[in-house]
Design a protein around this motif. Sequence first.
Motif, PDB file in Angstrom:
ATOM      1  N   TYR A 331      37.493  13.343  13.144  1.00  0.00           N
ATOM      2  CA  TYR A 331      37.915  13.623  14.521  1.00  0.00           C
ATOM      3  C   TYR A 331      36.757  14.031  15.418  1.00  0.00           C
ATOM      4  N   ALA A 332      35.628  14.391  14.805  1.00  0.00           N
ATOM      5  CA  ALA A 332      34.434  14.647  15.618  1.00  0.00           C
ATOM      6  C   ALA A 332      33.989  13.348  16.306  1.00  0.00           C
ATOM      7  N   GLN A 338      41.501  17.061  19.215  1.00  0.00           N
ATOM      8  CA  GLN A 338      41.464  18.488  18.916  1.00  0.00           C
ATOM      9  C   GLN A 338      42.578  18.863  17.940  1.00  0.00           C
ATOM     10  N   TYR A 339      42.333  19.976  17.282  1.00  0.00           N
ATOM     11  CA  TYR A 339      43.325  20.484  16.356  1.00  0.00           C
ATOM     12  C   TYR A 339      44.341  21.276  17.164  1.00  0.00           C
ATOM     13  N   SER A 340      45.598  20.935  17.048  1.00  0.00           N
ATOM     14  CA  SER A 340      46.639  21.627  17.791  1.00  0.00           C
ATOM     15  C   SER A 340      47.389  22.592  16.888  1.00  0.00           C
ATOM     16  N   ASN A 341      47.356  23.844  17.251  1.00  0.00           N
ATOM     17  CA  ASN A 341      48.123  24.819  16.483  1.00  0.00           C
ATOM     18  C   ASN A 341      49.601  24.498  16.523  1.00  0.00           C
ATOM     19  N   SER A 342      50.071  24.135  17.715  1.00  0.00           N
ATOM     20  CA  SER A 342      51.506  23.878  17.868  1.00  0.00           C
ATOM     21  C   SER A 342      51.968  22.730  16.978  1.00  0.00           C
ATOM     22  N   TYR A 343      51.094  21.759  16.821  1.00  0.00           N
ATOM     23  CA  TYR A 343      51.492  20.598  16.046  1.00  0.00           C
ATOM     24  C   TYR A 343      50.954  20.630  14.632  1.00  0.00           C
ATOM     25  N   GLY A 344      50.189  21.658  14.327  1.00  0.00           N
ATOM     26  CA  GLY A 344      49.676  21.787  12.967  1.00  0.00           C
ATOM     27  C   GLY A 344      48.815  20.621  12.558  1.00  0.00           C
ATOM     28  N   GLY A 345      48.180  19.985  13.528  1.00  0.00           N
ATOM     29  CA  GLY A 345      47.365  18.843  13.139  1.00  0.00           C
ATOM     30  C   GLY A 345      46.533  18.333  14.291  1.00  0.00           C
ATOM     31  N   TYR A 346      45.765  17.301  14.024  1.00  0.00           N
ATOM     32  CA  TYR A 346      44.891  16.735  15.049  1.00  0.00           C
ATOM     33  C   TYR A 346      45.655  15.801  15.976  1.00  0.00           C
TER      34      TYR A 346
END
Length: 429
Positions: A331-332, A338-346
């Motif tokens: 993902y770089a 970006q890593y989304s906390n809400s979605y628990g993933g990239y």
Amino acid sequence: MKFLSSFVVMLCLSYETVAAPTPARLQRKGTSYKVERVRREGFVADGASALRKAYSKYGITASTKESGADLWDFEPYATVKEATSSSAAASSASASQTGEVTATSADDGSEFVSPVIIGGQTINMDFDTGSADLWVFSSELPSEDQEGHTIFEVSESSTFELLEGETFEISYGDGSSAAGVVGTDTVNIGGVTVTSQAVELPTTISAEFIEDTASNGLVGFAFSNINAVSPDQQKTFFANAADSMDEPVLTAQLTDDGTGEYELGYIDTSKYTGEMANITIDSSNGYWEFASAEYAIGSGDTQSIEDVQVAIADTGTTLMLSSPDVVEAFYAEVDSAQYSNSYGGYVYPCSATLPDLSVAVGSSHLVTIPGSLLTYCEIGTSSSGETVCYGGLQSSGDSEIQIYGDIFLRSLFVVFDLRGPSMGFAARA
Ligand SMILES: *[C@@H]1O[C@H](CO)[C@@H](O)[C@H](O)[C@H]1NC(C)=O
């Protein structure tokens, strides 16, 4: 009214095609037996749910990429919290449903089903190379739990026999479970018939399974050493059928959207091009497990994966879960990912171009998944009106195995071969 976010949660739209399962196509071609895999009726793709399901199945703790990441937390997308009221208002109809939609769409069910005939009754089930039990919704369950399901009606099968004293219990990391009694019956998958197959009939089952009305059970294609029946562990359908097939194989030929075909007993050389990699499988943990300790992104150099060295091929998992190293490096290379906390993933703007990802299968082959096949689905629209996508590649967290599900499998022609055991990987024709 919640105007907390302009990140409008929509359900994944890209794979919405609904196809009603058709009855088993007993399409006999030489000695091969084909069975279709269709997206189950009414399935709504949801990246976070797909990830949660995989984590539950393998007891994985959510990624520690950012503190506070909580898979069960569906707060609005953190980075666009400061939404302007106008854009929030514009999307208020959807935004106000965000919480509920996400919660109730927590569609942890199986995405794909295939028809199986048990004691003459056709039932749509999920083929799962990541487990080793064949269990089905049946008349053994309390009637309220049967609602919406096609059930196996025990009294209508003249071939069913109860295995006295045998029971089973399957439980997942999230607390979902199925437990009950065991019998044998004639099971026919795509024309391959096993006359005395152990069929597990839950008498109690958790809500997650009950709510998933399109799938009526699982057919485990993993190895019998992880079968959950006790005191006498039972053999899988695949193991029982092996002797009656010309070649003891299950092949998966999926299409870009993950639907497609399974074939038993025969490797159809017209379904792949180029050379097939034949790799050694370690079945000691019960899975189709192989070495996968290297990766490359795009045309970059091949690099070692430091923390995890193995992977399993799992038709019962939607996403491709790789070592956190691989996922971060990947993902770089994706614009604005970006890593989304809400979605628990990239997540990333759907307009981003994803590089190809190559991963090792065994010690001397790399397979490449085109970037175009690495998106799972669309999940929403950002404040700037950009469509946001959920990555099909996500972290395997603290797991000691990487779990290569549909996102990986659908880009290839894949052979699960009981000889060895071994697996074949080739480019789809
Ligand atoms: C792959 O190799 C194994 C031996 O490890 C062999 O038994 C099997 O037939 C091979 N599979 C194919 C498709 O050639």
